[in-house]
Design a protein around this motif. Sequence first.
Motif, PDB file in Angstrom:
ATOM      1  N   GLU A 171       0.918  -1.180  -0.145  1.00 47.22           N
ATOM      2  CA  GLU A 171       0.049  -0.081   0.041  1.00 47.22           C
ATOM      3  C   GLU A 171       0.836   1.311  -0.191  1.00 47.22           C
ATOM      4  O   GLU A 171       0.233   2.321  -0.420  1.00 47.22           O
ATOM      5  CB  GLU A 171      -0.903   0.050   1.204  1.00 47.22           C
ATOM      6  N   VAL A 172       2.089   0.908   0.531  1.00 42.53           N
ATOM      7  CA  VAL A 172       2.809   2.276   0.538  1.00 42.53           C
ATOM      8  C   VAL A 172       3.741   2.313  -0.862  1.00 42.53           C
ATOM      9  O   VAL A 172       3.952   3.141  -1.469  1.00 42.53           O
ATOM     10  CB  VAL A 172       3.753   2.347   1.910  1.00 42.53           C
ATOM     11  N   LEU A 173       4.569   1.239  -0.770  1.00 48.99           N
ATOM     12  CA  LEU A 173       5.463   1.021  -2.081  1.00 48.99           C
ATOM     13  C   LEU A 173       4.863   0.202  -2.781  1.00 48.99           C
ATOM     14  O   LEU A 173       3.964  -0.751  -2.507  1.00 48.99           O
ATOM     15  CB  LEU A 173       7.100   0.157  -1.449  1.00 48.99           C
ATOM     16  N   PRO A 174       5.001   0.077  -4.182  1.00 47.52           N
ATOM     17  CA  PRO A 174       4.240  -0.842  -4.985  1.00 47.52           C
ATOM     18  C   PRO A 174       5.098  -2.167  -4.805  1.00 47.52           C
ATOM     19  O   PRO A 174       6.162  -2.491  -5.386  1.00 47.52           O
ATOM     20  CB  PRO A 174       4.480  -0.322  -6.362  1.00 47.52           C
ATOM     21  N   ALA A 175       4.368  -3.272  -4.382  1.00 42.28           N
ATOM     22  CA  ALA A 175       5.084  -4.502  -4.262  1.00 42.28           C
ATOM     23  C   ALA A 175       5.335  -5.155  -5.694  1.00 42.28           C
ATOM     24  O   ALA A 175       4.652  -4.932  -6.542  1.00 42.28           O
ATOM     25  CB  ALA A 175       4.150  -5.523  -3.417  1.00 42.28           C
ATOM     26  N   THR A 176       6.296  -5.920  -5.669  1.00 45.91           N
ATOM     27  CA  THR A 176       7.085  -6.647  -6.812  1.00 45.91           C
ATOM     28  C   THR A 176       6.900  -5.629  -7.842  1.00 45.91           C
ATOM     29  O   THR A 176       6.610  -5.916  -9.381  1.00 45.91           O
ATOM     30  CB  THR A 176       5.875  -7.754  -7.204  1.00 45.91           C
ATOM     31  N   TRP A 177       7.478  -4.417  -7.715  1.00 50.65           N
ATOM     32  CA  TRP A 177       7.422  -3.325  -8.870  1.00 50.65           C
ATOM     33  C   TRP A 177       8.859  -3.442  -9.685  1.00 50.65           C
ATOM     34  O   TRP A 177      10.041  -3.477  -9.012  1.00 50.65           O
ATOM     35  CB  TRP A 177       7.749  -1.896  -7.823  1.00 50.65           C
TER      36      TRP A 177
END
Length: 269
Positions: free
Chosen positions: A157-163
């Motif tokens: 929700e804060v960082l994009p996961a598996t970005w």
Amino acid sequence: MRTYIFICSLSLLFTWLPSYGQDTAGPDSVAGRMNLDAIYDRPALDLGKTPVAIGGYAELNTNYENNDGVSEGWSFHMRRMSLFLSSTVGKRIRFLTELEFEDGTKEINLETAILDIELHPLLNLRGGVLLNPIGSFNQNHDGPNWEFVDRPVMATEVLPATWSNAGAGIFGKYYFRDYAIAYECYLTNGFDERIISNDFNRTRLASTKENEDRFEETANGTTLLNGKLAFSKRGRGEIGLSYMGGIYNRFELDGLSVDRKRRVDVLAA
């Protein structure tokens, strides 16, 4: 306008990676591995004497919901299945790709497709679709590495996961006694206006992952700078600081200036 984001999660400061095929103290423990190594440290099987390895994993869980005495009963959730394929193309050239199926086949993503050229332990080249090294979870997100099914809220929700993004850069690692230091630095396609214009009606960095065009072009003609510096001691853990920053808005249209450059700079421990 500049936006600065600093993210620090104590639960992720010390990241442990498993060493498959070796006895470890638990699934979250490590023996000489760093977050940088999570890219290749995956459950896979060598195909005989060929320079090819293939593997993968799947995650499924069951749910029972009850709200104010009203039950929705039991259900199963096929969260994801990931397939890995890696190959040693030459003496100093390696290739790795990962294909992920989420929620059955609702989403099919090419998460990684990298070509590494090893020049020296301190200087290696990498290009393709790569996982941006932001925070400690993005590169080390594979289910077999952890004792939980849900991914951390900070990483979704804060960082994009598996970005991941299309790009290129350099990385390296150096050992001295029981210590190691590692770095990564990449230029990739980057952010877009979904950071401020999304279905959540708020500023949300994770929404930039919804841009499916980021693997073929950048949204505004500028690149994203992403880097990480990490330090570890054998048997103690790893701590690192990562950065990514870039412009997220469309500031030119047909060569004409339509807006000032607006950027986001993120620091994550």
